[in-house]
Design an enzyme around this catalytic site. Structure first.
Site, PDB file in Angstrom:
ATOM      1  N   GLU A  66       0.762  -0.853  -0.284  1.00 39.52           N
ATOM      2  CA  GLU A  66       0.134   0.007  -0.138  1.00 39.52           C
ATOM      3  C   GLU A  66       0.928   1.512   0.285  1.00 39.52           C
ATOM      4  OE1 GLU A  66      -3.609  -1.802   2.678  1.00 39.52           O
ATOM      5  OE2 GLU A  66      -1.325  -1.167   3.474  1.00 39.52           O
ATOM      6  N   ASP A 237      -7.884  -4.849   9.134  1.00 38.30           N
ATOM      7  CA  ASP A 237      -7.052  -4.075   8.676  1.00 38.30           C
ATOM      8  C   ASP A 237      -7.168  -3.575   6.640  1.00 38.30           C
ATOM      9  OD1 ASP A 237      -4.867  -4.692   8.618  1.00 38.30           O
ATOM     10  OD2 ASP A 237      -3.698  -3.443   9.014  1.00 38.30           O
TER      11      ASP A 237
END
Ligand code: NAD
Length: 350
Positions: A66, A237
């Site tokens: 990410e 998450d």
């Protein structure tokens, strides 16, 4: 000493893992988490100034990579971070990261830093800041479910920022619990090792879930959670990865960082798109209410947001000015004539 703002030579301060660890020991782990929490609180209070976007994620069968960018208009920052739950089986970490700050006026980077260690501090600082505001008054006992990389940091931040005195540890891997208990032995906390999640949450006012599994897991079932607790849900998450039974979400007042990201990645991905949540920054500014009753269940559906990384990098940059704990990095090509990159290359032929 190398300047921390762009110079004619454009050397960029680089904080290696070794330098980060030395900086933490120089400041002290608990004071540094407190300092980072203060920076996060200050930045959350000016939330509306920031550019915000859900993180840019590249998913694979084994995990996710990410990018987490943001800017306050003067400074730009991003973090590169991965999440690979099966990594530990091969001797690798679940999460590794590095990050950068840049001067918006010139676009020149002003700091490059390791963030694997720093992420553990900023995640713990965020959890503790939120718990300080939302957890029941005088919370003294925390259950720590998932005793991996983040667990000691989570526990110590809750000790120095919230004032917990006892931590109750549980992990499906007893070796992880033994490691965590040994690391916390000199913390000044009462450390209780448990053989089930049910045992860990007995008498706890704060329940932290911090497990790693790339699937919808149920670490806490509805009947395990009594009234009047604060749940600090860290491990769920990314899409497809959650820790709590949906029935708990229906009973709890849910607080999030940035809803656009949390609805994709957090516990609330299990709920409808309009399930009510409160943005935590609004509690800090006084625009919204935090805990409104002693018997309420407050839930921090943590996924980790770019502004927290920005705050942590800002904190590190401010501390570096007084230390030599960085390498000046030759990261940016900087020809004497800014339009003669070719000439610079040609002269380097030797
Ligand atoms: P880790 O792999 O080091 O530790 C995870 C631990 O969870 C392991 O010890 C594992 O045995 C344990 N576990 C797995 N399933 C369990 C279960 N059902 N019950 C009890 N224990 C169980 O990972 P970590 O670096 O500590 O991170 C934990 C999680 O937190 C990861 O999912 C990571 O992505 C997430 N994380 C979130 C944030 C955030 O800001 N919200 C930041 C960092 C990490």
């Amino acid at each position: 000493m190398t300047t921390l703002t762009p110079s004619a030579k454009a050397l960029v301060p680089f904080v290696s893992v070794d330098h980060m660890m030395k900086l933490i020991h120089h400041i002290g782990l608990e004071p540094m988490m407190q300092g980072i929490a203060d920076y996060i609180e200050a930045d959350f209070k000016r939330w509306e100034l920031f550019d915000k976007t859900p993180r840019v994620a590249s998913h694979s069968d084994t995990g996710v990579i990410e990018l987490m960018p943001t800017s306050d208009g003067d400074v730009y920052g991003f973090k590169y971070v991965n999440g690979h739950p099966s990594n530990t089986a091969g001797g690798l970490q679940t999460v590794t990261a590095f990050g950068l700050l840049a001067d918006v006026a010139t676009g020149y980077p002003v700091l490059l830093s390791e963030m694997t260690v720093l992420t553990a501090l900023r995640t713990a600082a965020t959890s503790a800041l939120v718990a300080r505001v939302l957890a029941p008054k005088n919370s003294r006992v925390m259950a720590m479910i998932g005793n991996g990389t983040q667990s000691e940091f989570q526990t110590l931040a809750m000790k120095c920022i919230v004032g917990i005195e006892e931590v109750r540890l549980f992990d499906i891997d007893p070796a992880a619990t033994a490691k965590c208990a040994a690391n916390l032995a000199k913390s000044g906390l009462r450390v209780v090792t448990c053989t089930s999640a049910e045992e860990a949450i007995e008498g706890a006012q704060i329940i932290t879930t911090c497990t790693a599994d790339k699937q919808y897991a149920t670490i806490l079932t509805d009947n395990m959670v009594g009234t009047g607790v604060h749940i600090n849900a860290i491990g769920g998450d990314c899409p497809g990865k959650t820790e709590l039974a949906p029935a708990i979400l229906n009973r709890a007042e849910i607080f999030v960082e940035y809803p656009e990201q949390t609805r994709i990645e957090g516990e609330i991905q299990q709920m409808g798109p309009d399930h009510p949540v409160t943005e935590f920054w609004e509690v800090l500014t006084g625009a919204k209410t935090g805990r409104s009753a002693p018997d309420q269940i407050t839930l921090f559906d943590s996924v980790g947001f770019a502004i927290e990384d920005f705050s942590a990098l800002r904190y590190v940059r401010d501390q570096l000015a007084d230390t030599q704990l960085f390498h000046p990095l030759d990261l940016l090509a900087d020809p004497d004539d800014p339009r003669d990159l070719f000439g610079m290359l040609d002269r380097a032929k030797g």
